[in-house]
Design an enzyme around this catalytic site. Sequence first.
Site, mmCIF file in Angstrom:
data_model
loop_
_atom_site.group_PDB
_atom_site.id
_atom_site.type_symbol
_atom_site.label_atom_id
_atom_site.label_comp_id
_atom_site.label_asym_id
_atom_site.label_seq_id
_atom_site.Cartn_x
_atom_site.Cartn_y
_atom_site.Cartn_z
ATOM 1 N N GLY A 502 0.827 -1.205 0.000
ATOM 2 C CA GLY A 502 0.000 0.000 0.000
ATOM 3 C C GLY A 502 0.857 1.249 0.000
ATOM 4 C CB VAL A 503 0.887 4.320 -1.594
ATOM 5 C CG1 VAL A 503 1.617 5.654 -1.573
ATOM 6 C CG2 VAL A 503 1.555 3.369 -2.575
ATOM 7 N N GLY A 504 0.810 5.266 1.676
ATOM 8 C CA GLY A 504 0.175 6.187 2.616
ATOM 9 C C GLY A 504 0.881 7.525 2.628
ATOM 10 N N GLY A 505 0.481 8.372 3.570
ATOM 11 C CA GLY A 505 1.065 9.700 3.656
ATOM 12 C C GLY A 505 2.545 9.680 3.989
ATOM 13 C CG PHE A 506 5.901 7.617 6.980
ATOM 14 C CD1 PHE A 506 6.462 8.628 7.742
ATOM 15 C CD2 PHE A 506 6.650 6.487 6.726
ATOM 16 C CE1 PHE A 506 7.752 8.506 8.240
ATOM 17 C CE2 PHE A 506 7.941 6.354 7.214
ATOM 18 C CZ PHE A 506 8.491 7.374 7.973
ATOM 19 C CE LYS A 523 3.767 3.093 7.941
ATOM 20 N NZ LYS A 523 3.061 3.889 8.980
ATOM 21 C CG ASP A 619 -5.020 8.939 10.664
ATOM 22 O OD1 ASP A 619 -6.134 9.338 10.262
ATOM 23 O OD2 ASP A 619 -4.098 8.627 9.893
#
Length: 835
Positions: A502-506, A523, A619
Site C-alpha cells: 500500500g501507499v500512505g502519507g508517510f 514502511k 487517525d
Amino acid sequence: MEMKMVNWVPLLSCLLIFGFLANDCSAAFTPIDNYLIACGSSQNVSIEGQIFVPDSHQPSFLLKSQGDTVVGVSNSSVVSPIYQSLRVFTTPSSYRFNIRQTGRHWVRLYFHPLPNSVHDLNSASITAITDKFVLLSNFTFKNQKDPYLFKEYIVNMTSDTFIVNFVPSNNSVAFVNGIEVVSVPDDLILDQALVLPPSAPFNGLSDCALETVYRLNVGGPLLTPKNDTLGRTWKNDWSYLHVNGSAVNVSVSPGTINYHVGVTPETAPNLVYATAEAMGNANVLNLNFNITWVLPVDPSSIYFIRLHFCDIISSAMNELVFNVYINSSIAIASLDLSTKTGDVKVPYYKDFISNSSSDSDTISISVGPDMLAEITNASLNGLEIMKIMSSVDHLLPSLHSKKSKMVIIIGAAVGSLTAFGLITLCYCCFVARRSKASHHGHLWLPLPLHGNSHTMTKVSTVSQKSGTASCISLASSSHGRVFTFQEIMDSTNKFDESLLLGVGGFGKVYKGTLEDGTGVAVKRGNPRSEQGLAEFHTEIEMLSKLRHRHLVSLIGYCDERSEMILVYEYMANGPLRSHLYGTDLPPLSWKQRLEICIGAARGLHYLHTGATQSIIHRDVKTTNILLDENYVAKVADFGLSKTGPALDQTHVSTAVKGSFGYLDPEYFRRQQLTEKSDVYSFGVVLMEVLCSRPALNPILPREQVNIAEWAMSWQKKGMLDHIMDQYLVGKVIPASLRKFGETAEKCLAEQGVDRPTMGDVLWNLEYALQLEETSALTDVDENSTNHIADIPLTPLEPFNNSMSMIGGVNSSTDDDAEDAATSAVFSQLVNPRGR
C-alpha cells in the site's frame, strides 16, 4: 484596463536555444502506466509525438454496453486530432485500465461535440465517475461558449484496476473523445499542506483526488505538453493580474536553473522557473503595494494551491525578501528564497489549502515587499490551483449546508486566539532556517543515538556468517531491533514493486521476509515529506513502549543513508477496509465484524487508559485497523499519535491532523484534542463496518455523502436496517443491531462530553456480540442502553500497575488478563435464562 505589452524576443530566443534541454528533461521520467486512448477512432492518432490508440485496440479498454456508437470526421478544423472522433453512449458504459504501479496518476478527458445525425451532442448531459470520485456531473455544451472541454485530474490509485464510467443523464446520451491514464511520480504532490486560515498543517491529501483548475506560467508564455516532462499545459498569467501595470516580466536562461533536493523538472519545467513577474515599481515606498492575481473559483469547494518561486532577480543571496498572501491572509512571512534553497536561481515551492475569499467567489494570490527588507521587491514564477474533490468538499456533516463556505473562516476566528503563538513559532522556524543557509534542500537527519531515556540506542555488530564477513544487525534496544539498510533491501528484494502492500502519507509499505523466514511489513518513508521526521520519531517512541494483542507490533527500524524505515509484524489479511468494500474479498459475517470492532476497541481502550498518561491515536479509520491471519484486529499507524492531557487539563491544544470523514467536529473547530476525538472516529468506523461503504462517497446523493450524518438520520428513526450491508440483511438479530446502532450514535455525538469512553464502547460492543450469540433466548432486555437486565454496568477500569512497564508505560505482551476482565462482565450471560 489596458493589457500590458511585453517584449518576448529575448525569452523566445532562450526557448529556441535551450529547447533541447526540455527535450532532455522529458526523458527523466517514464510512466509505468501510459494509456492514451482515442475514443471511436479506427486508427492511431499522433499528437505532439504521442500516439493515442483506438479504444477498440484492446477489448479490455472498453466494457461494451448496448447502444454505443462511433462518430468521426475527416479534414476537420478541430484544434487537435484527438477531437476528430468520439464514442457515444446511450446507456452507462465503462473503460477499464490495468494499473501496473499503484500511486498517483493523471486522468485526462477530452470532449468535443461533433456533428451527428442521430444525437444532438451539444445537448448531451455527461456524468463521468470512478469508484470513489465524481469527475464530471451533468455537464452539457448547451449554452457553452467554448466547444471544447479538457479535464485533468490527479488520482491516487490503490488497486490494480481503474474504471471510469460514463453515464448519460437527464434522458440524454454521453460521449467522450479521448482518455489518458498516466502514472506520475509518487512525490509530485505530498500528503501534507498548510491550511489557511488559520495557519495549520493538514495530512490526508493522498486520500483526495484533485482537479486542475489553473496552471499558470507566471511571467512567461504558454507552455504546451511537449515542454513539460509530465505533459502539462502552463498558460500565461496576464489575464488574471488585478492591475496590469503592477508587474513586469523577468527572465533568465532556462539552463541556469539549478534544481535541488525536493524539486525536480517534474515539479515544474525549468522554463517556468526561468520566468517570473516582479514588482512593476521596485523599491517603492508604499509597503501596501502588491502584485495580485485574482482567479474565479467555485465558492462551495476547497482548493489545493501550489506557488512556485525561484530567485532569478538577485545577484547575491539574501537580497530578495518578501511576503506572500492568499485571500489577504499572510501565507509566508518574510520569504527569503536564497535562504530556503541555499543559492539564487534554485527552485522552491510551497503548498496550501484554502477556499474562496469571504467577500467574493475568487481566490487572490499576492506577493509584496517585506517592511524589514533592504530591497523592496517581490516575485512569483508559477501558480497551480486544483480543486480538492470528495473528501474536502464534504469535510464534516455540516459542510453541505450554507455554512460550509465559512468553515475555514470560522476557524480563523478561533485560530486568532493562538495567533501570537503561531507568529512566534513562525519566527523561530525562520531563524532556524536561516541558520541552515548552507543546505540546499530538506534532508532527513539520522535519529539521535545517545542512549538516554528520550533517544534511541544503536549497537552495530559484525558477525561471521557461513565463513564470510558481513555486517549483520543483531542489535536491539528499548526501541526495537535496529536494521541495516542492506537487511531491509534483502528482505524486500530491493523494494520490489510486486511486494507493495500500500501507499500512505508517510510512504510506501512493502511485504518483507527476514532471514529467519518471519514475514514483516516494511514502511519506507518518503524523504520529501516534511512531516516524515516527526512521524518517524512518534511511531517509534509510541510503539516501542506499547505491547498489546490489539496493537500492531513494531519490530524495529532503520535510519541509515538518510532513510527512515519502520518494520512491523506482517498482518496477513490487510486493512479492515479491504474486507468491507472496494475489493473482491468475501464479505465478513456479522459476528466477525463485531469481533473485529471489539478487538480495535480493546486496542484503543488500552491506549487511553493503559499508560501513566493517555495516548490519543488521532487517525482512527478502517485502513488503520489491520487483520492478522486469524482476523484478529490490531490498531496501526501511530505517526500522528499524541500524548493525552495531564490530570489537571481537559484537553491538548494542537493543530488539526487526521483524515477527513473521521475528524471530530469539536476538535476541528476548537483545535482541542481529547480521547473523545478517537471515540468519534471510531463511531465512523462502526458505521463503515455496518454499511460497507466509505466514510465519504461523493457519487451518492448529497444527503448520503457523509456516512456519519446519513447513518445517524436512519438511526434516529430506528431504521438502521434499511442502510446496512445487503449481505447482512436477515442475518443480524434486531437486538444486536439496535445495541450496535445506539453505541455508534453515542460515539458520534456532536460534543465530546456526550460521548462514551472507549471502555464503555467496548462494553456495549461485547453486549451486542452476546445478544447475537444468545439470540435464541428472549428474556434479555433488548431496549437497554446502559445495562444488561439484572446486571449492573461495570465499566472497564484503567489497567492496573501490576502489569509490566516499558519506558514508563503499562505494557503486557499477553493481554489475556484484559480479555478476562472484559469477559467477566458477560460470564453471567452464558445462560441468561437461568437468571
